[in-house]
Design a protein around this motif. Structure first.
Motif, PDB file in Angstrom:
ATOM      1  N   GLU A  14       0.855  -1.182   0.000  1.00 39.19           N
ATOM      2  CA  GLU A  14       0.000   0.000   0.000  1.00 39.19           C
ATOM      3  C   GLU A  14       0.898   1.242   0.000  1.00 39.19           C
ATOM      4  OE1 GLU A  14      -3.221   0.121  -0.360  1.00 39.19           O
ATOM      5  OE2 GLU A  14      -3.375  -2.074  -0.394  1.00 39.19           O
ATOM      6  N   PRO A  15       0.352   2.417  -0.384  1.00 38.97           N
ATOM      7  CA  PRO A  15       1.179   3.633  -0.456  1.00 38.97           C
ATOM      8  C   PRO A  15       1.937   3.941   0.839  1.00 38.97           C
ATOM      9  CG  PRO A  15      -0.941   4.021  -1.495  1.00 38.97           C
ATOM     10  CD  PRO A  15      -1.019   2.662  -0.861  1.00 38.97           C
ATOM     11  N   HIS A  36       8.039   2.250  -9.134  1.00 38.73           N
ATOM     12  CA  HIS A  36       6.761   2.957  -9.262  1.00 38.73           C
ATOM     13  C   HIS A  36       6.714   3.803 -10.526  1.00 38.73           C
ATOM     14  CE1 HIS A  36       2.983   4.518  -7.699  1.00 38.73           C
ATOM     15  NE2 HIS A  36       3.351   5.680  -8.179  1.00 38.73           N
ATOM     16  N   GLN A  37       7.803   4.451 -10.871  1.00 40.98           N
ATOM     17  CA  GLN A  37       7.795   5.357 -12.010  1.00 40.98           C
ATOM     18  C   GLN A  37       7.955   4.634 -13.343  1.00 40.98           C
ATOM     19  OE1 GLN A  37      10.418   8.668 -11.217  1.00 40.98           O
ATOM     20  NE2 GLN A  37       9.486   9.067  -9.233  1.00 40.98           N
ATOM     21  N   ARG A  38       8.237   3.329 -13.318  1.00 41.31           N
ATOM     22  CA  ARG A  38       8.272   2.540 -14.547  1.00 41.31           C
ATOM     23  C   ARG A  38       6.897   1.995 -14.898  1.00 41.31           C
ATOM     24  NH1 ARG A  38      13.345   0.232 -12.912  1.00 41.31           N
ATOM     25  NH2 ARG A  38      12.167  -1.432 -11.881  1.00 41.31           N
ATOM     26  N   ARG A  39       6.007   2.006 -13.917  1.00 37.89           N
ATOM     27  CA  ARG A  39       4.672   1.461 -14.142  1.00 37.89           C
ATOM     28  C   ARG A  39       3.861   2.375 -15.041  1.00 37.89           C
ATOM     29  NH1 ARG A  39       2.414   0.779  -8.278  1.00 37.89           N
ATOM     30  NH2 ARG A  39       0.583   0.053  -9.418  1.00 37.89           N
ATOM     31  N   LYS A  40       2.695   1.872 -15.498  1.00 38.92           N
ATOM     32  CA  LYS A  40       1.791   2.698 -16.291  1.00 38.92           C
ATOM     33  C   LYS A  40       1.321   3.862 -15.413  1.00 38.92           C
ATOM     34  CE  LYS A  40       0.104  -1.181 -19.043  1.00 38.92           C
ATOM     35  NZ  LYS A  40      -1.069  -1.996 -19.433  1.00 38.92           N
ATOM     36  N   PRO A  41       0.814   4.945 -16.044  1.00 43.76           N
ATOM     37  CA  PRO A  41       0.365   6.094 -15.246  1.00 43.76           C
ATOM     38  C   PRO A  41      -0.511   5.684 -14.076  1.00 43.76           C
ATOM     39  CG  PRO A  41       0.228   6.593 -17.577  1.00 43.76           C
ATOM     40  CD  PRO A  41       0.623   5.139 -17.481  1.00 43.76           C
ATOM     41  N   SER A  42      -0.114   6.108 -12.886  1.00 38.41           N
ATOM     42  CA  SER A  42      -0.797   5.699 -11.663  1.00 38.41           C
ATOM     43  C   SER A  42      -2.129   6.415 -11.503  1.00 38.41           C
ATOM     44  CB  SER A  42       0.090   6.009 -10.463  1.00 38.41           C
ATOM     45  OG  SER A  42      -0.597   5.740  -9.263  1.00 38.41           O
ATOM     46  N   LYS A  43      -3.094   5.708 -10.926  1.00 38.90           N
ATOM     47  CA  LYS A  43      -4.378   6.332 -10.618  1.00 38.90           C
ATOM     48  C   LYS A  43      -4.396   6.852  -9.187  1.00 38.90           C
ATOM     49  CE  LYS A  43      -7.234   3.957 -14.031  1.00 38.90           C
ATOM     50  NZ  LYS A  43      -7.409   5.188 -14.823  1.00 38.90           N
ATOM     51  N   TRP A  44      -3.237   6.836  -8.537  1.00 39.02           N
ATOM     52  CA  TRP A  44      -3.145   7.415  -7.208  1.00 39.02           C
ATOM     53  C   TRP A  44      -3.199   8.933  -7.296  1.00 39.02           C
ATOM     54  CZ3 TRP A  44       1.473   4.329  -4.666  1.00 39.02           C
ATOM     55  CH2 TRP A  44       1.091   2.986  -4.532  1.00 39.02           C
ATOM     56  N   ARG A  45      -3.885   9.549  -6.334  1.00 35.09           N
ATOM     57  CA  ARG A  45      -3.951  11.016  -6.265  1.00 35.09           C
ATOM     58  C   ARG A  45      -3.360  11.447  -4.928  1.00 35.09           C
ATOM     59  NH1 ARG A  45     -10.317  11.469  -7.301  1.00 35.09           N
ATOM     60  NH2 ARG A  45     -10.510  10.079  -9.085  1.00 35.09           N
ATOM     61  N   ARG A  51      -7.708   2.212  -7.166  1.00 34.56           N
ATOM     62  CA  ARG A  51      -8.276   0.868  -7.258  1.00 34.56           C
ATOM     63  C   ARG A  51      -9.489   0.702  -6.357  1.00 34.56           C
ATOM     64  NH1 ARG A  51      -3.143  -2.579  -5.731  1.00 34.56           N
ATOM     65  NH2 ARG A  51      -3.088  -0.888  -4.207  1.00 34.56           N
ATOM     66  N   ASN A  52      -9.453   1.319  -5.194  1.00 30.98           N
ATOM     67  CA  ASN A  52     -10.560   1.143  -4.252  1.00 30.98           C
ATOM     68  C   ASN A  52     -11.043   2.454  -3.650  1.00 30.98           C
ATOM     69  OD1 ASN A  52      -8.430   1.764  -2.496  1.00 30.98           O
ATOM     70  ND2 ASN A  52      -8.065  -0.400  -2.041  1.00 30.98           N
ATOM     71  N   ASP A  53     -10.456   3.561  -4.110  1.00 33.54           N
ATOM     72  CA  ASP A  53     -10.866   4.902  -3.681  1.00 33.54           C
ATOM     73  C   ASP A  53     -10.648   5.137  -2.188  1.00 33.54           C
ATOM     74  OD1 ASP A  53     -11.647   7.281  -4.877  1.00 33.54           O
ATOM     75  OD2 ASP A  53     -13.695   7.115  -4.136  1.00 33.54           O
ATOM     76  N   ASN A  54      -9.744   4.364  -1.576  1.00 32.75           N
ATOM     77  CA  ASN A  54      -9.426   4.568  -0.164  1.00 32.75           C
ATOM     78  C   ASN A  54      -8.409   5.688  -0.007  1.00 32.75           C
ATOM     79  OD1 ASN A  54     -11.110   2.552   0.763  1.00 32.75           O
ATOM     80  ND2 ASN A  54      -9.527   0.981   0.755  1.00 32.75           N
ATOM     81  N   ARG A  55      -8.627   6.521   1.007  1.00 34.45           N
ATOM     82  CA  ARG A  55      -7.691   7.608   1.301  1.00 34.45           C
ATOM     83  C   ARG A  55      -6.772   7.161   2.435  1.00 34.45           C
ATOM     84  NH1 ARG A  55      -7.819  13.013   0.325  1.00 34.45           N
ATOM     85  NH2 ARG A  55      -9.958  12.826  -0.448  1.00 34.45           N
ATOM     86  N   THR A  56      -5.454   7.234   2.204  1.00 33.63           N
ATOM     87  CA  THR A  56      -4.478   6.756   3.170  1.00 33.63           C
ATOM     88  C   THR A  56      -3.459   7.842   3.484  1.00 33.63           C
ATOM     89  OG1 THR A  56      -4.668   4.522   2.256  1.00 33.63           O
ATOM     90  CG2 THR A  56      -2.772   4.967   3.668  1.00 33.63           C
ATOM     91  N   THR A  57      -3.248   8.120   4.761  1.00 37.03           N
ATOM     92  CA  THR A  57      -2.170   9.021   5.147  1.00 37.03           C
ATOM     93  C   THR A  57      -0.861   8.259   5.019  1.00 37.03           C
ATOM     94  OG1 THR A  57      -3.578  10.243   6.691  1.00 37.03           O
ATOM     95  CG2 THR A  57      -1.189  10.418   7.007  1.00 37.03           C
TER      96      THR A  57
END
Length: 333
Positions: free
Chosen positions: A21-22, A43-52, A70-76
């Motif tokens: 996880e992030p 991480h930067q070799r992967r396809k464009p991340s959907k993480w915000r 992937r699951n729209d969970n917000r993580t600190t």
């Protein structure tokens, strides 16, 4: 027995890292420069991340959160606190790069004498690790520095800007005004009271009113000329929605592409009682639309279809306490 991660084959490493996880990736990256380099390159070799990535700045702390697409969970994933908050936890802290560090609920916390400097350091660290720009920002009236700082560090505008409510509408208005006029954000949210000071600003592409939106009136709804508009916990009535639809059919709110109105739970149940002159047509069609702020496609189950004088159509979906309207512009949503 320690796991020899740096001597593991690339294929196995990729699978292991993909499971993290992030917040786990940020924590692991602090182990050594080599591990950080490994995670960053992976991480930067992967396809464009959907993480915000969002930056949160509060009076006594700053933090970085990530929404996992992937699951729209917000993580600190990382936090900066003042040294004064370290009292009582010194025995749990370790030192890294000259900064005291502890762990809280699965993420690292670094301690600084200066909150602003600390917040900048952790944001720089996480954005560099994941190769992400800052997407969201949560601030209050003391945090104007964040807007200029973000504008100077990245070309991409913020996707979301949230003004914290301190029970003083003028404080929130100043934050929202600064965010809009500085072109720092395509999306502005506030849980401040709605006022003429906000309504008269240049409208952002996406506008979210939360918490105190029960003060919003039908007149407010017609004046918010944004592309995507969310109003939560409102006391607008069916009659108000009829008035808005009449306004839209006459050419009002020309930029609107998406409207979501969620009604206050203390309000009467939202009945679908639309005026006949609106000429709504019942439908059960399912249509796809493209999000405004994101390059993502979602589906809407329609209950009604309505057409504007110029031929533009919209789909309306009604829930237990919500009203959703998607406008099908000729050039897409």
């Amino acid at each position: 027995m320690p796991f020899p991660i740096l001597r593991t084959s690339f294929v196995v490493l990729s699978e292991v890292i993909s499971l993290l996880e992030p917040n786990e990736m940020v924590t692991a990256s602090l182990c050594s420069k080599n591990v950080r380099r490994l995670l960053k390159n992976h991480h930067q070799r992967r396809k464009p991340s959907k993480w915000r990535l969002s930056m949160v700045d509060q009076p006594n702390r700053g933090s970085v959160t990530i929404i996992n697409g992937r699951n729209d969970n917000r993580t600190t994933v990382m936090m900066a606190k003042l040294h004064s908050e370290l009292a009582g936890a010194t025995h749990k802290s370790v030192e890294i790069s000259g900064y005291k560090r502890t762990f809280e609920k699965g993420f690292p916390v670094l301690y600084f004498q200066d909150r602003v400097i600390g917040t900048k350091i952790i944001v720089d660290y996480v954005t560099d690790l994941f190769g992400l720009d800052i997407y969201g920002l949560v601030i209050d009236r003391n945090d104007y520095w964040t807007l200029d700082w973000i504008n100077n560090r990245q070309e991409r505008s913020l996707g979301h800007n949230y003004a914290l409510n301190k029970d003083k509408t003028e404080d929130n208005v100043l934050v929202v005004r600064t965010a809009i006029l500085s072109d720092s954000s395509d999306c502005v949210s506030t849980n401040a009271n709605v006022s003429d000071n906000v309504r008269n600003l240049r409208p952002p592409d996406v506008l979210v009113f939360d918490s105190n939106a029960h003060r919003a009136t039908c007149d407010d709804l017609m004046k918010f000329d944004s592309m995507k508009l969310f109003i939560y916990f409102t006391r607008l009535s069916v009659s108000d929605m009829n008035t808005f639809l009449r306004h839209w059919r006459a050419g009002g709110s020309p930029r609107l592409a998406y409207l979501r109105v969620v009604f206050d739970e203390n309000c009467p149940f939202f009945y679908e009682n639309f005026d006949q002159d609106l000429e709504l047509v019942e439908t059960d069609e399912v249509r796809s639309f493209r999000e405004i702020a994101e390059d993502e496609v979602e589906e809407i189950q329609g209950d009604y279809s309505i057409q504007r004088g110029d031929g533009v159509k919209a789909t309306i979906s009604c829930g237990r306490r919500q009203f959703v309207m998607v406008v099908w512009h000729a050039d897409g949503n």
